[in-house]
Design a protein around this motif. Structure first.
Motif, PDB file in Angstrom:
ATOM      1  N   PHE A 103     -55.506 -42.912  94.354  1.00 35.80           N
ATOM      2  CA  PHE A 103     -55.279 -44.070  93.493  1.00 35.80           C
ATOM      3  C   PHE A 103     -56.369 -45.131  93.597  1.00 35.80           C
ATOM      4  O   PHE A 103     -56.314 -46.145  92.905  1.00 35.80           O
TER       5      PHE A 103
ATOM      6  N   SER B  37     -51.199 -36.024  96.047  1.00 36.35           N
ATOM      7  CA  SER B  37     -50.481 -36.161  97.325  1.00 36.35           C
ATOM      8  C   SER B  37     -51.281 -36.999  98.325  1.00 36.35           C
ATOM      9  O   SER B  37     -50.724 -37.588  99.239  1.00 36.35           O
ATOM     10  N   ASN B  38     -52.613 -37.048  98.132  1.00 34.03           N
ATOM     11  CA  ASN B  38     -53.439 -37.922  98.978  1.00 34.03           C
ATOM     12  C   ASN B  38     -53.553 -39.270  98.271  1.00 34.03           C
ATOM     13  O   ASN B  38     -54.569 -39.605  97.680  1.00 34.03           O
ATOM     14  N   SER B  39     -52.473 -40.045  98.323  1.00 33.47           N
ATOM     15  CA  SER B  39     -52.407 -41.243  97.483  1.00 33.47           C
ATOM     16  C   SER B  39     -53.482 -42.269  97.816  1.00 33.47           C
ATOM     17  O   SER B  39     -53.971 -42.966  96.929  1.00 33.47           O
ATOM     18  N   THR B  40     -53.864 -42.368  99.086  1.00 34.44           N
ATOM     19  CA  THR B  40     -54.844 -43.398  99.466  1.00 34.44           C
ATOM     20  C   THR B  40     -56.160 -43.201  98.718  1.00 34.44           C
ATOM     21  O   THR B  40     -56.681 -44.130  98.101  1.00 34.44           O
TER      22      THR B  40
ATOM     23  N   THR C 278     -50.487 -37.906  87.921  1.00 38.90           N
ATOM     24  CA  THR C 278     -50.510 -39.021  88.878  1.00 38.90           C
ATOM     25  C   THR C 278     -49.489 -38.851  90.003  1.00 38.90           C
ATOM     26  O   THR C 278     -49.294 -39.772  90.798  1.00 38.90           O
ATOM     27  N   GLY C 279     -48.839 -37.706  90.051  1.00 38.65           N
ATOM     28  CA  GLY C 279     -47.938 -37.429  91.173  1.00 38.65           C
ATOM     29  C   GLY C 279     -46.577 -38.089  91.061  1.00 38.65           C
ATOM     30  O   GLY C 279     -45.797 -38.037  92.003  1.00 38.65           O
ATOM     31  N   LEU C 280     -46.274 -38.735  89.931  1.00 31.48           N
ATOM     32  CA  LEU C 280     -44.939 -39.337  89.798  1.00 31.48           C
ATOM     33  C   LEU C 280     -43.879 -38.252  89.691  1.00 31.48           C
ATOM     34  O   LEU C 280     -42.725 -38.469  90.039  1.00 31.48           O
ATOM     35  N   VAL C 281     -44.248 -37.101  89.161  1.00 27.46           N
ATOM     36  CA  VAL C 281     -43.381 -35.920  89.250  1.00 27.46           C
ATOM     37  C   VAL C 281     -44.223 -34.776  89.820  1.00 27.46           C
ATOM     38  O   VAL C 281     -45.443 -34.771  89.692  1.00 27.46           O
ATOM     39  N   GLN C 282     -43.549 -33.868  90.487  1.00 34.18           N
ATOM     40  CA  GLN C 282     -44.247 -32.758  91.137  1.00 34.18           C
ATOM     41  C   GLN C 282     -44.182 -31.528  90.230  1.00 34.18           C
ATOM     42  O   GLN C 282     -43.137 -31.266  89.631  1.00 34.18           O
TER      43      GLN C 282
END
Lengths: 313, 289, 288
Positions: free
Chosen positions: A74, A68-71, A50-54
């Motif tokens: 999510f 990285s494309n959160s829009t 979920t991108g909370l850590v890379q």
């Protein structure tokens, strides 16, 4: 757009501490259980997804989308974390509504979806009260409501059954099962293996940051060749059946059931075992009522593959 | 009839005397405080002014250096009460920086992680707990305030010709008393604010703000109401006045306040801090039945 | 809910969804302002902002009729704005408000809820910055206006002449402008510091020291300070007195527009770097 969650050679190091190492997975829709002892890297894997850590190396895509494309990402993904904390001063309803409003939907639509999500987790009137006053189970429910409220296609659940009473646990499992049946990706990490096992389509076993096994539970169990399979046979003459089955080289153990109406057999060669069982049944010497694998579940896989390294309840 | 095997034996070894139990907390507190690299860095920084002063005293008392420097500008290197006042001021403000870092480490972890009820469920009283933490902070601040100041005084006494030290014993007393007053206030303030805000990150800022913001408010009061009593909110001004008077140094602060009023205000601040600490710790104390 | 494939990366670059970002930004700002201003934990900022107002109100009530000179009080207000608001209240207020936006949420372990929403991280950061700025501006600007009113209104007709026909209104506008720039400047710096350091306060104290000693630094280094720009915009000069000269003296006279533009560019640079850090921000609550 692909319908898979894909991790390609993903590693994560926290300084010198290993989070996960070279994990490659391709998860189709359905319910997948992430199993491993404490500190095995389950939460790290979910946070990476979920991108909370890379990731330190490797790549991740969920239905072809990158975190990285959160829009876009999510809108498709809901994550119910195990962090038991909330923004201050919010009621349960506000908490879910605030999350939905950030999707850019109208207030009416957000309100409708909020009510729907709250009903699904059965939070009732408590939704109007401040989260600070919630019990652990209610906090778990409101997190779940927030993660499913926007109708994601991928639902990631980190220990979703923690703190829930047996009734709420059963309701949650029914909800996950329903979502899985609808074609959603449901990725669950849980220590309550007996319960999630009933609804899981496949299992991912992880320990010490390394992937141990993944796939359909039965297929994974079959692959664990060093541990003979256990089969419970309910019949009228278990002693006779046991003696016949011992004719087979691969049958290593037979344990009569206390009620005298069954026998638990352990065998290393399933095909030969079932062939002989068919033969015995056809001969009519033993009347067989039921045959069921006894260690063909996540719990057994955990014991066999991870065993003493960790402990699942 | 059940058979009980009495194999359990309660501990019957030596116990730490009750009076010294707070020192156990002090020891652990010091270990926690000094485990941070920033504490070490601040501690090192605290000795920079001392080194400069030490060099100054050496120059003043070195005959060759006196010939080279003293002939032109003797007044720059006069070792007197004002010289030690500047030293004390520098060390005291650096002690504030150290306290704002160390105090939250001593107490906020216990509060934020709910460790306090566990600690207080041992035979340790509220007072013992606070004394232990206070001593840890007081000891840390002593190392950077009155100890180096008195060492400088001793070095000046040793280096200077004649009975300089005995003639200026008042300076040594003033240095000790002034520094002890300041670090007592600082320790209580640091611990009280840390226990109040609980979060370490916030506590560091609040300790600084608690010294400087009331000073600003005091300045506003003094300017608007045309009164000198606004300075009673100004800890930097009050302490400077107090140090000046203790060391019998010439005035460097334009403000003027009676010593009694200053001491009363500082006492009031200490009492408020003790009240806050008592209230915060009592709320987490395990009731011994 | 109907499903459709999202825009490609190229489409997003060519046609960024400004409308969606605007809606998300507005909603985030509303959430943040509500938390900044309408919680009991925000009480200390009100105290910080309105303490001089309270003192001035007491003063206005006490000796409204006593003989005071308007020039003297003008300098008092200049000192209050320059020494109290800019150096203490706005500094510590912004440290509290803007550090809370990201680091505070990490300490409270609630930042992940925002990072798991379909909002670009840059939009999230900028919305939080705007919310922090609105909160700080509302508090400190209203406090300065109240101070201004309480200081001059007891003078009656003379005050109206000073305000409307004299330099009064210009001074008020300048104070408000300076306070706004200070809020934005300190806010951006503290937002960035809170993203870099787990405990931003020591860094903020070093920054305070930097701001204080800035006038004696070389000209180029002076450009890296918020106070150096603000000093050029003060409408009333304060006589340099001892240590306070460091805070009030104008070392290199600069035009107001140059100082404003310089500060805005500095704020922009800090925000751009903060956005860059936000892209790679990780949630590791165990280290908080």
């Amino acid at each position: 757009m692909t319908d898979r969650i894909v991790l390609d050679n993903v590693s994560k190091f926290y300084g010198e501490v290993l989070g996960v190492n070279r994990v490659s997975l391709s998860i189709p829709p359905g319910i997948t259980t992430l199993v491993g002892p404490n500190g095995s890297g389950k939460t790290t894997l979910m946070n990476l997804l979920t991108g909370l850590v890379q990731p330190s190396s490797g790549s991740i895509s969920v239905l072809g989308l990158s975190p990285s494309n959160s829009t876009g990402f999510f809108r498709e993904v809901g994550y119910c974390t195990q962090f038991d904390s909330f923004p201050r001063g919010l009621t349960g309803r506000q908490f879910v509504l605030d999350g939905l409003m950030l999707h850019g939907m109208s207030a009416a639509e957000a309100n409708r979806l909020t009510a729907e999500a709250l009903a699904r987790v059965d939070l009732g009137e408590a939704a109007g009260k401040r989260i600070e006053g919630y019990s652990k189970g209610m906090r778990q429910k409101i997190r779940l409501a927030q993660s499913i409220a926007h109708h994601p296609r991928v639902l990631i659940l980190d220990e979703p059954l923690n703190g829930l009473d047996p009734m709420a646990r059963a309701e949650s499992l029914a909800l996950f099962e329903e979502l899985g049946r609808q074609g959603m990706h449901v990725l669950i990490s849980s220590h309550i293996l007996d319960e999630v096992d009933r609804i899981s389509d496949r299992v991912v076993l992880i320990t010490g940051g390394y992937l141990v096994a993944e796939g359909d539970i039965h297929a994974v169990r079959t692959e664990v060749r060093d541990q003979p399979m256990q089969v419970l046979v309910r019949c009228d003459r278990p002693g006779l059946l046991a003696s016949r089955m011992f004719a087979l080289d691969h049958c290593v153990e037979a344990r009569l059931q206390p009620d005298g109406k069954g026998v638990l057999l352990r065998t290393g060669e399933m095909a030969a075992f079932y062939a002989l069982l068919n033969q015995v049944a056809a001969e009519g010497l033993v009347r067989i009522e039921a045959v069921a694998p006894a260690d063909d579940d996540a719990n057994a896989l955990y014991q066999y593959l991870i065993g003493s390294e960790g402990s699942a309840s | 009839m059940p058979v009980y095997r009495h194999i359990y034996r309660p501990y019957s070894g030596r116990l730490t005397p009750a009076w010294s139990r707070s020192l156990v907390l002090t020891r652990y507190g010091l270990a926690e405080a000094w485990s941070s690299k920033i504490t070490i860095a601040l501690f090192t920084l605290c000795f920079l002014p001392v080194i400069v002063s030490l060099f100054g005293i050496y120059l003043v008392n070195n005959p060759l250096a006196r010939v080279l420097l003293g002939a032109q500008r003797p007044q720059v290197f006069t070792i007197d009460a004002e010289f030690f006042l500047h030293d004390l001021q520098a060390q005291s403000w650096l002690a504030l920086a150290l306290a704002s870092w160390v105090a939250p480490r001593l107490i906020t972890f216990d509060l934020a992680d709910n460790a306090l009820p566990i600690l207080l469920s041992h035979p340790i009283s509220r007072f013992t707990y606070l004394l232990g933490k206070f001593l840890a902070l007081f000891a840390s601040l002593s190392v950077v305030t009155w100890i180096p100041c008195l060492l400088l005084f001793a070095y000046q006494g040793y280096s200077s010709p004649g009975a300089w030290a005995s003639a200026h014993l008042g300076i040594a007393g003033g240095l000790f008393l002034g520094a002890v007053l300041w670090i007592t206030l600082l320790s209580l303030l640091g611990l009280a604010l840390s226990s109040w805000v609980k979060l370490r990150v916030v506590a560091t800022g609040v300790i600084f703000a608690a010294v400087f913001v009331p000073a600003g408010v005091g300045a506003v009061v003094s300017a608007v109401l045309r009164t000198r009593w606004g300075f009673l909110l100004n800890v930097p001004v009050m302490m400077t006045l107090l140090w000046q008077r203790l060391l019998d140094a010439p005035g460097i602060s334009g403000a003027d306040l009676p010593t009694g009023a200053i001491l009363l205000t500082l006492l009031l601040v200490c009492c408020v801090c003790l009240g806050v600490l008592n209230a915060r710790i009592r709320a987490r104390e395990v009731v011994h039945g | 809910m109907p499903r459709q494939n999202g825009p490609t990366l190229r489409e997003r670059r060519v046609h960024p969804p400004w409308g969606l970002w605007w809606i998300q930004g507005r909603r985030l700002v509303r959430i943040e302002v509500r938390r900044n201003l309408f919680s009991w934990k925000a009480g200390w900022i009100y105290v910080l902002a309105f303490t001089p107002t309270l003192i001035l109100a007491i003063h206005a009530g006490m000796d409204a009729r006593s003989a005071r000179d308007i020039e003297g009080d003008t300098e008092v207000l200049a000192r209050i704005v320059q020494l109290f608001y800019l150096r203490l209240a706005i500094f510590f207020g912004c440290l509290g408000i803007f550090s809370r936006l990201i680091r505070g949420e990490m300490i409270e372990r609630s930042l992940h809820f925002f990072l798991l929403s379909p909002v670009r991280r840059e939009v999230l950061l900028l919305a939080k910055f705007v919310a922090g700025s609105i909160s700080a501006l509302l508090l400190f600007e209203s406090a300065i206006v109240a101070d201004f009113a309480l200081l001059y209104l007891p003078f009656g007709g003379m005050a109206w002449t000073y305000i409307l026909n004299g330099p009064g209104l210009g001074q008020l506008a300048a104070y408000l402008g300076v306070a706004a720039l200070a809020c934005l400047g300190y806010g951006s710096v503290f937002l960035l510091l809170s993203m870099i350091f787990r405990n931003p306060t020591p860094a903020a104290m070093v920054f305070l020291l930097w701001e204080t000693i800035n006038p004696v630094l070389p000209s180029l280094l002076q450009k890296l300070s918020i106070a150096s720009y603000l000093r050029h915009l003060m409408p009333v000069a304060i006589a340099p007195e001892g240590f306070f000269a460091l805070l009030t003296v104008e070392t290199e006279p600069t035009a107001a527009w140059t100082a404003t533009l310089g500060l805005l560019l500095l704020i922009l640079a800090v925000l751009v770097y903060a956005c860059f850090r936000m892209r790679t921000l990780e949630i590791r609550y165990t280290t908080e």
